[in-house]
Design a protein around this motif. Sequence first.
Motif, PDB file in Angstrom:
ATOM      1  N   THR A  73      -4.615   0.375   5.227  1.00 10.02           N
ATOM      2  CA  THR A  73      -5.840   0.522   4.447  1.00 10.02           C
ATOM      3  C   THR A  73      -5.750  -0.397   3.236  1.00 10.02           C
ATOM      4  O   THR A  73      -4.889  -0.213   2.375  1.00 10.02           O
ATOM      5  CB  THR A  73      -6.035   1.976   3.985  1.00 10.02           C
ATOM      6  N   TRP A  75      -7.364  -1.510  -0.125  1.00 14.93           N
ATOM      7  CA  TRP A  75      -8.229  -0.826  -1.068  1.00 14.93           C
ATOM      8  C   TRP A  75      -8.400  -1.660  -2.326  1.00 14.93           C
ATOM      9  O   TRP A  75      -7.552  -2.462  -2.680  1.00 14.93           O
ATOM     10  CB  TRP A  75      -7.660   0.557  -1.387  1.00 14.93           C
ATOM     11  N   SER A  79      -9.320   6.226  -4.190  1.00 12.92           N
ATOM     12  CA  SER A  79     -10.031   7.098  -3.258  1.00 12.92           C
ATOM     13  C   SER A  79      -9.205   8.370  -3.101  1.00 12.92           C
ATOM     14  O   SER A  79      -8.010   8.369  -3.392  1.00 12.92           O
ATOM     15  CB  SER A  79     -10.200   6.414  -1.905  1.00 12.92           C
ATOM     16  N   LEU A  82      -6.155   7.671  -0.912  1.00 12.67           N
ATOM     17  CA  LEU A  82      -5.184   6.830  -1.612  1.00 12.67           C
ATOM     18  C   LEU A  82      -4.426   7.637  -2.658  1.00 12.67           C
ATOM     19  O   LEU A  82      -3.216   7.495  -2.805  1.00 12.67           O
ATOM     20  CB  LEU A  82      -5.899   5.657  -2.292  1.00 12.67           C
ATOM     21  N   PHE A 108      -1.028   2.655   2.748  1.00 13.69           N
ATOM     22  CA  PHE A 108      -1.720   2.301   1.509  1.00 13.69           C
ATOM     23  C   PHE A 108      -0.922   1.367   0.592  1.00 13.69           C
ATOM     24  O   PHE A 108      -1.471   0.800  -0.345  1.00 13.69           O
ATOM     25  CB  PHE A 108      -2.086   3.557   0.719  1.00 13.69           C
TER      26      PHE A 108
END
Length: 141
Positions: A73, A75, A79, A82, A108
């Motif tokens: 992911t 980013w 979030s 996360l 992440f």
Amino acid sequence: GLTSNQPLHTTDFSHVKVKAVQGVQDHYIELMWDDGHSGKVPKTQIGAYGQGKKPVSPQRYYDLSLRKNEVQTFWDQPSPALNKKFDYTQVTASTENVKEFIAHFMEFGLAFLNNTPHQTGDILKILDTLEVGPYWDNMFG
């Protein structure tokens, strides 16, 4: 002798001696090494995945270990996924929990681990408990 579960990076294994064969299972040979530690050596592909089972549903773990972009992911802002917080006692309570923590980290690029031991030298205990390899200082602390 070896003091960790980390791989030995060498091509010279002449100093490594098997003291005894402790057992033979369908997927493993259990050995006692001359330095006193014991270990399992996989005889089959299934044995290479630990505890006698090749993971079926945790294909995600395998994909993350290969750092496949489609399972990571990327980013650019916080979030809920996360910012997931992990508790050290819960993470270290089972191998499955450790796998989930490390999978989150691999997905992440970071993971928050709360309530860790925090005395001098505890970082090595944490790394050993989580069975993760080398640490180094960085600008984040």
